[in-house]
Write a protein that holds these residues in place. Structure first.
Motif, mmCIF file in Angstrom:
data_model
loop_
_atom_site.group_PDB
_atom_site.id
_atom_site.type_symbol
_atom_site.label_atom_id
_atom_site.label_comp_id
_atom_site.label_asym_id
_atom_site.label_seq_id
_atom_site.Cartn_x
_atom_site.Cartn_y
_atom_site.Cartn_z
ATOM 1 N N THR A 30 0.828 -1.195 0.000
ATOM 2 C CA THR A 30 0.000 0.000 0.000
ATOM 3 C C THR A 30 0.867 1.252 0.000
ATOM 4 O O THR A 30 2.019 1.210 0.446
ATOM 5 C CB THR A 30 -0.963 -0.005 1.216
ATOM 6 O OG1 THR A 30 -1.800 1.147 1.156
ATOM 7 C CG2 THR A 30 -0.216 -0.004 2.529
ATOM 8 N N GLY A 31 0.317 2.343 -0.512
ATOM 9 C CA GLY A 31 1.055 3.605 -0.525
ATOM 10 C C GLY A 31 0.315 4.604 -1.374
ATOM 11 O O GLY A 31 -0.570 4.254 -2.146
ATOM 12 N N VAL B 188 -10.024 5.313 -2.788
ATOM 13 C CA VAL B 188 -10.144 5.266 -4.250
ATOM 14 C C VAL B 188 -8.755 5.481 -4.829
ATOM 15 O O VAL B 188 -8.016 6.347 -4.347
ATOM 16 C CB VAL B 188 -11.108 6.371 -4.764
ATOM 17 C CG1 VAL B 188 -11.216 6.299 -6.297
ATOM 18 C CG2 VAL B 188 -12.486 6.245 -4.132
ATOM 19 N N PHE B 189 -8.389 4.659 -5.792
ATOM 20 C CA PHE B 189 -7.068 4.862 -6.406
ATOM 21 C C PHE B 189 -7.119 4.459 -7.874
ATOM 22 O O PHE B 189 -8.103 3.873 -8.337
ATOM 23 C CB PHE B 189 -5.983 4.096 -5.662
ATOM 24 C CG PHE B 189 -6.188 2.609 -5.562
ATOM 25 C CD1 PHE B 189 -6.911 2.056 -4.514
ATOM 26 C CD2 PHE B 189 -5.661 1.751 -6.519
ATOM 27 C CE1 PHE B 189 -7.082 0.679 -4.408
ATOM 28 C CE2 PHE B 189 -5.826 0.372 -6.415
ATOM 29 C CZ PHE B 189 -6.542 -0.164 -5.352
ATOM 30 N N THR B 190 -6.061 4.806 -8.586
ATOM 31 C CA THR B 190 -5.989 4.412 -9.993
ATOM 32 C C THR B 190 -4.792 3.501 -10.205
ATOM 33 O O THR B 190 -3.802 3.576 -9.473
ATOM 34 C CB THR B 190 -5.818 5.636 -10.910
ATOM 35 O OG1 THR B 190 -4.612 6.303 -10.556
ATOM 36 C CG2 THR B 190 -7.004 6.593 -10.801
ATOM 37 N N VAL B 191 -4.927 2.641 -11.200
ATOM 38 C CA VAL B 191 -3.813 1.799 -11.637
ATOM 39 C C VAL B 191 -3.655 2.005 -13.136
ATOM 40 O O VAL B 191 -4.636 1.958 -13.882
ATOM 41 C CB VAL B 191 -4.085 0.307 -11.375
ATOM 42 C CG1 VAL B 191 -2.855 -0.521 -11.749
ATOM 43 C CG2 VAL B 191 -4.480 0.072 -9.937
ATOM 44 N N THR B 192 -2.418 2.239 -13.540
ATOM 45 C CA THR B 192 -2.149 2.428 -14.965
ATOM 46 C C THR B 192 -1.129 1.388 -15.397
ATOM 47 O O THR B 192 -0.029 1.320 -14.840
ATOM 48 C CB THR B 192 -1.571 3.836 -15.224
ATOM 49 O OG1 THR B 192 -2.385 4.789 -14.537
ATOM 50 C CG2 THR B 192 -1.529 4.145 -16.712
ATOM 51 N N ARG C 290 -9.826 3.234 -12.466
ATOM 52 C CA ARG C 290 -10.165 3.737 -11.132
ATOM 53 C C ARG C 290 -10.726 2.591 -10.298
ATOM 54 O O ARG C 290 -11.591 1.846 -10.765
ATOM 55 C CB ARG C 290 -11.232 4.821 -11.321
ATOM 56 C CG ARG C 290 -11.294 5.861 -10.271
ATOM 57 C CD ARG C 290 -12.356 6.882 -10.690
ATOM 58 N NE ARG C 290 -12.912 7.514 -9.525
ATOM 59 C CZ ARG C 290 -12.377 8.602 -8.971
ATOM 60 N NH1 ARG C 290 -11.302 9.164 -9.506
ATOM 61 N NH2 ARG C 290 -12.938 9.133 -7.902
ATOM 62 N N ILE C 291 -10.234 2.456 -9.053
ATOM 63 C CA ILE C 291 -10.659 1.327 -8.220
ATOM 64 C C ILE C 291 -11.094 1.827 -6.842
ATOM 65 O O ILE C 291 -10.374 2.589 -6.186
ATOM 66 C CB ILE C 291 -9.518 0.288 -8.040
ATOM 67 C CG1 ILE C 291 -9.041 -0.225 -9.410
ATOM 68 C CG2 ILE C 291 -9.956 -0.873 -7.168
ATOM 69 C CD1 ILE C 291 -7.769 -1.061 -9.339
ATOM 70 N N GLY D 27 -2.946 6.875 -5.216
ATOM 71 C CA GLY D 27 -4.117 7.104 -4.372
ATOM 72 C C GLY D 27 -4.857 8.363 -4.794
ATOM 73 O O GLY D 27 -4.233 9.385 -5.060
ATOM 74 N N VAL D 28 -6.180 8.274 -4.846
ATOM 75 C CA VAL D 28 -7.006 9.450 -5.109
ATOM 76 C C VAL D 28 -7.620 9.887 -3.772
ATOM 77 O O VAL D 28 -7.470 11.015 -3.327
ATOM 78 C CB VAL D 28 -8.104 9.136 -6.159
ATOM 79 C CG1 VAL D 28 -9.003 10.355 -6.376
ATOM 80 C CG2 VAL D 28 -7.477 8.670 -7.467
ATOM 81 N N VAL D 29 -8.290 8.934 -3.118
ATOM 82 C CA VAL D 29 -8.729 9.132 -1.733
ATOM 83 C C VAL D 29 -8.000 8.056 -0.916
ATOM 84 O O VAL D 29 -8.165 6.870 -1.170
ATOM 85 C CB VAL D 29 -10.257 8.941 -1.592
ATOM 86 C CG1 VAL D 29 -10.693 9.165 -0.149
ATOM 87 C CG2 VAL D 29 -11.000 9.862 -2.540
#
Ligand code: GCB
Length: 880
Positions: free
Chosen positions: A787-788, A820-824, A832-833, A865-867
């Motif tokens: 996590t991070g 909420v986070f994104t993975v690219t 968005r997850i 991380g977004v949230v």
């Protein structure tokens, strides 16, 4: 004069009887090794009586212990014997014919923990303490011909009411073996003799009073006892050099009153002395004291080693041998090994010393108690500086009592005197330690106790017994430099020096990288107390030779459980030594520990009842990678060692290859293809991103004329990769898919769902129920996570099209929108997850799939991380 040949025959005859040659010269010592009978547990009837029938008892040879503890398996060995309680020994022995009219003693080099001794039914004494030599006077109990000695030993736990309740140490993580685990002997000597009841000591003590290039003066103190009639005696004290040539002699004539004990000191001068100078020149003289009676008859005779050196410790310059700074690069040693426990042989001691010498250490801490004389002798001969320690660990008082009970204090003081008298003449002993981690344990759930009064008293005993050597104490668990004092007793300052036991990178935070804090912490201690010499008494990490990890930074360590990868131990030492080496003010540092050792409190690594922090295995058969690191750092011999050689079947086709070497650089080839030269900074040579071909790979390293090889295998897929994230442990699923442990990451931190609960374990409580991730078809992919706020994976894969599957769950949040986070993925758009929204709840498994295109050999996954923070528990990448 006795013709030489006759003398030789007499000598052989005496040796065949197990009688030392000294027999011919006033004192005869017979080892009582064979023919003992042993019974574990209390006996019905009077086992002390000469007529007691012990025919059904087990036949044993001494040294002996009934305990058998410690093995390399995750379950305790079926033949383990951890019984702590009473054991009985009986032996019939024949009194030597020449004993008539002489004094007869029984000598026990150690008996664990409390021992009572009878001869022919008569009680001769009790000794309390598992580690020191003691003797009993059997003169009035023996008779011509056959005699019987009975010994009751008791290694019960120090529970209230137990005979061991106040016998130190009453705590410690090492197993207290029971039995007559060191040799027993019968000593016959003159009525007037060199005292045999001097706390197990030799009765003669050599103290260097001056030492310079021109001359050394040695004051030899001899304690005498006359159990017979008044007699005129001559005390002859001689010193011989290493070739046996006499270099000094003194004679004193006086009369010994009947039934008295007395002491005489005489000063001898040695011209142009050769110093005992550690590993460089462990030169030994020999000191012999003879007590002569009428007509020059030798009534008694004792020989002891003598080494001419000075020792001191300075807060800025560290340890000084003969006035010159000498950084002590040391290891801790316990006195046990697989199968034998504490019942060691001379060959065992020699092997231990040889392994330590090969490592390049110049010092050994004899943890945590008085070790056997043969080991001190080896240290004298090999030039090792010893830290000799009183067996007093953790607790300054019994549970429930704030102040040390008088009986415990008296026992600790008695054992302190024994430690010093018994080892006083060994030049190898550099410091006396008054205890290990005697801290006020308020924060550990144990009764707080006042530690300082006991430690001050013990230090006073040590200084009284031996003003020539510095004292020390191993301290732990104290307030860190710069932290607010929490009011607990601190023991630093009760002895001349202190050494801290610090486990950064292991117990502290459970992350390897933390080892890099060690230097700053030690500088802090030095700054806070600039006049107190500081060292590091212990540092280290567990290492199991059958457990491996792909990246030591992948997750949290299981510091007292499983697994404990060999690679982690090695890196903790690399980082620690990098910190410690430059600190010139340290008076010494000691690795915990040279050998894996018994600890029945532990289930660690791939073992049961073993503390796995050894550089070498419990059976001495395997030198772990960390051993080779120190050999490269310390030894003068050229060293080149490829690490990770026991991790043969690799989870990933691209690996980091490391070697330890004291050469400036090293070369690596894989399957005959040169991969270039790596600098060996701080003894570590690294080749990152080494690609393995399918099947066997031959790795060859060379450096300064040295070559080392290892074979690694990769049998996994070429166009797929499976990563178990946030953990140091890979896994192979039932279907055969193999996940390596977390690797190829940059940023973030790994966490484990159900870490072994050390605190509960320590307090003897039940483990909490494991946390379960709902809906996880394969729970092992949801047992950890990385996590991070932002982290990245760069996975080595051939160019092409791939499908990425992320396994994840939310271990903390229970409502959507909280994380909420994104993975690219390479070549793709951010996805968005929201784990809770996707899984329908917290602590619930879900997967996310995304396509990826690889160009240039690397698939990247960027988490942002977004949230809150991003996270992931496992990653599958397969070709599309
Ligand atoms: C310590 C103790 C030592 C233990 C070691 C460990 O601080 O002094 O007896 O074995 O730590 O491995 O935890």
């Amino acid at each position: 004069m006795m013709p030489n040949r006759v003398f030789a025959i007499v000598l052989l005859f005496l040796l065949a009887l197990g009688v030392s040659p000294a027999a011919a010269q006033g004192r005869a010592e017979t080892t009582l090794a064979e023919g003992w009978r042993f019974h574990l547990g209390e006996v019905r009837g009077d086992a002390t009586a000469a007529g007691f029938d012990d025919a059904a008892w087990q036949r044993v040879a001494v040294p002996h212990t009934w305990n058998k503890v410690g093995n390399y398996a995750v379950t305790r060995r079926p033949d383990a014997n951890t019984t702590r309680g009473v054991g009985w020994y009986r032996l019939r022995f024949t009194l030597p014919a020449n004993a008539a009219g002489k004094r007869v003693y029984l000598q026990f080099d150690a008996a664990s923990i409390v021992a009572d001794v009878w001869v022919n039914g008569r009680k001769l004494g009790r000794h309390e303490g598992a580690f020191s030599r003691f003797r009993v006077d059997a003169t009035d109990a023996v008779r011509p011909g056959e005699n019987i000695v009975a010994v009751k030993v008791d290694n019960s736990k120090p529970d209230p009411g137990s005979p061991t309740e106040f016998v130190v140490p009453i705590s410690g993580d090492f197993f207290m073996y029971g039995g007559l685990y060191r040799p027993v002997s019968l000593i016959v000597t003159g009525q007037a003799h060199i005292d045999l009841l001097d706390h197990g000591g030799p009765g003669i003590y050599g103290r260097i009073t001056t030492l310079n290039d021109a001359a050394a003066t040695v004051a030899v103190l001899t304690r005498l006892r006359n159990s017979g009639r008044v007699s005129a005696v001559t005390l002859r004290t001689r010193i011989a050099d290493g070739d046996g040539r006499q270099v000094a002699q003194a004679e004193q004539r006086f009369s010994l009153a009947a039934g008295t004990a007395t002491a005489r000191e005489t000063a001898l001068t040695i011209a142009r002395p050769r110093r005992w100078n550690g590993l460089d020149d462990p030169y030994l003289y020999r000191m012999t004291v003879e007590l002569l009676g009428r007509g020059g008859a030798v009534l008694d005779r004792v020989e002891q080693p003598l080494g001419l050196r000075t020792v001191a410790v300075d807060a800025d310059k560290g340890f000084l041998l003969n006035g010159r700074p000498m950084r002590l690069n040391g290891v801790n040693r316990h006195q046990d090994r697989q199968e034998k426990g504490w019942a060691l042989t001379q060959a065992d001691h020699e092997q231990d010393m040889a392994l330590i010498e090969e490592l390049g250490a110049n010092s050994i801490r004899l943890a945590h108690y008085n070790h056997a004389t043969p080991f001190f002798d080896l240290a004298d001969r090999n030039g090792m500086v010893l830290w000799a320690e009183l067996g007093l660990v953790n607790l300054a008082s019994i549970p429930g009592k704030a102040d040390t009970p008088p009986a415990m204090k008296a026992n600790a003081e008695a054992q302190m005197v024994e430690l010093i008298r018994q080892n006083y003449n060994h030049p190898s002993v550099g410091v006396w330690s008054i205890g290990n981690e005697i801290t006020n344990w308020a924060s550990k759930g144990l009764t707080p106790s006042n530690a300082r009064p006991l430690m001050n008293a013990l230090n006073a005993v040590a200084k009284r017994e031996d003003p020539t050597r510095p004292t020390t104490i191993a301290a732990c668990c104290e307030v860190l430099p710069g932290e607010k004092d929490d009011g607990r007793d601190r023991t630093a300052g009760t002895a001349d020096t202190v050494a801290y036991n610090l486990y950064y990178g292991w117990y502290t935070s459970g992350r390897v990288a933390d080892a890099a804090r060690l230097g700053a912490v030690m500088q802090g201690y030095h700054r806070e107390n600039p006049t107190l010499p500081v060292g590091v008494g212990e540092y280290g990490a567990g290492g199991a030779i059958s457990q491996h990890t792909d990246n030591v930074h992948g997750g949290k360590i299981e510091s007292i459980y499983r697994p404990q990868a060999e690679e982690i131990q090695a890196v903790v030492h690399e980082l620690s030594w990098r910190e410690l080496k430059p600190l010139d003010f340290l008076w010494g540092t000691w690795v915990w520990q040279m050998f894996d050792a018994t600890s029945d409190l532990r289930e660690e690594g791939d073992s049961s009842d073993i503390n796995t922090k050894g550089l070498v295995t419990f059976d001495r058969s395997v030198k772990k990678d960390a051993y080779w690191f120190y050999k490269a750092a310390w030894s003068k011999a050229p060293v080149l060692h490829l690490t990770g050689r026991r991790y043969v079947d690799r989870a990933y086709p691209v690996i980091e290859v490391r070697a330890y070497s004291n050469a400036p650089e090293a070369q690596l080839s894989v399957n005959g293809r040169a991969l270039g030269t790596a600098a060996c900074a701080d003894f570590v040579c690294v080749w990152p991103g080494v690609r393995l071909v399918p099947g066997e790979n031959a790795l060859v390293a060379t450096a300064a004329g040295q070559t080392d090889r290892m074979t690694l295998r990769y049998t996994g897929p070429e166009r797929a990769i499976h990563v178990r994230t946030g953990t140091l442990e890979g896994v192979t699923l039932a279907g055969g898919t193999r996940y390596g442990s977390d690797d190829f990451f940059d940023g973030g931190l790994g966490f484990t769902l159900n870490p072994y609960q050390r605190e509960l374990y320590a307090a003897g409580q039940q483990r909490k129920a494991a946390r379960v991730v709902a809906g996880a078809r394969e729970p092992r992919l949801y047992a950890s996570w990385r996590t991070g706020k932002a982290f990245r994976y760069a996975l080595p894969l051939p160019d092409g099209q791939y499908r990425v599957t992320l396994h994840l769950f939310d271990p903390a949040e229970t409502a959507p929108g909280k994380r909420v986070f994104t993975v690219t993925a390479s070549g793709g758009a951010p996805v968005r997850i929201d784990p809770v929204a996707k899984a329908g709840a917290g602590m619930t498994a879900t997967t996310v799939e995304l396509p990826a295109t690889v160009r240039g050999g690397t698939l990247t996954l960027d988490f942002a991380g977004v949230v809150g923070e991003a996270l992931v528990s496992a990653i599958d990448v397969v070709a599309r």
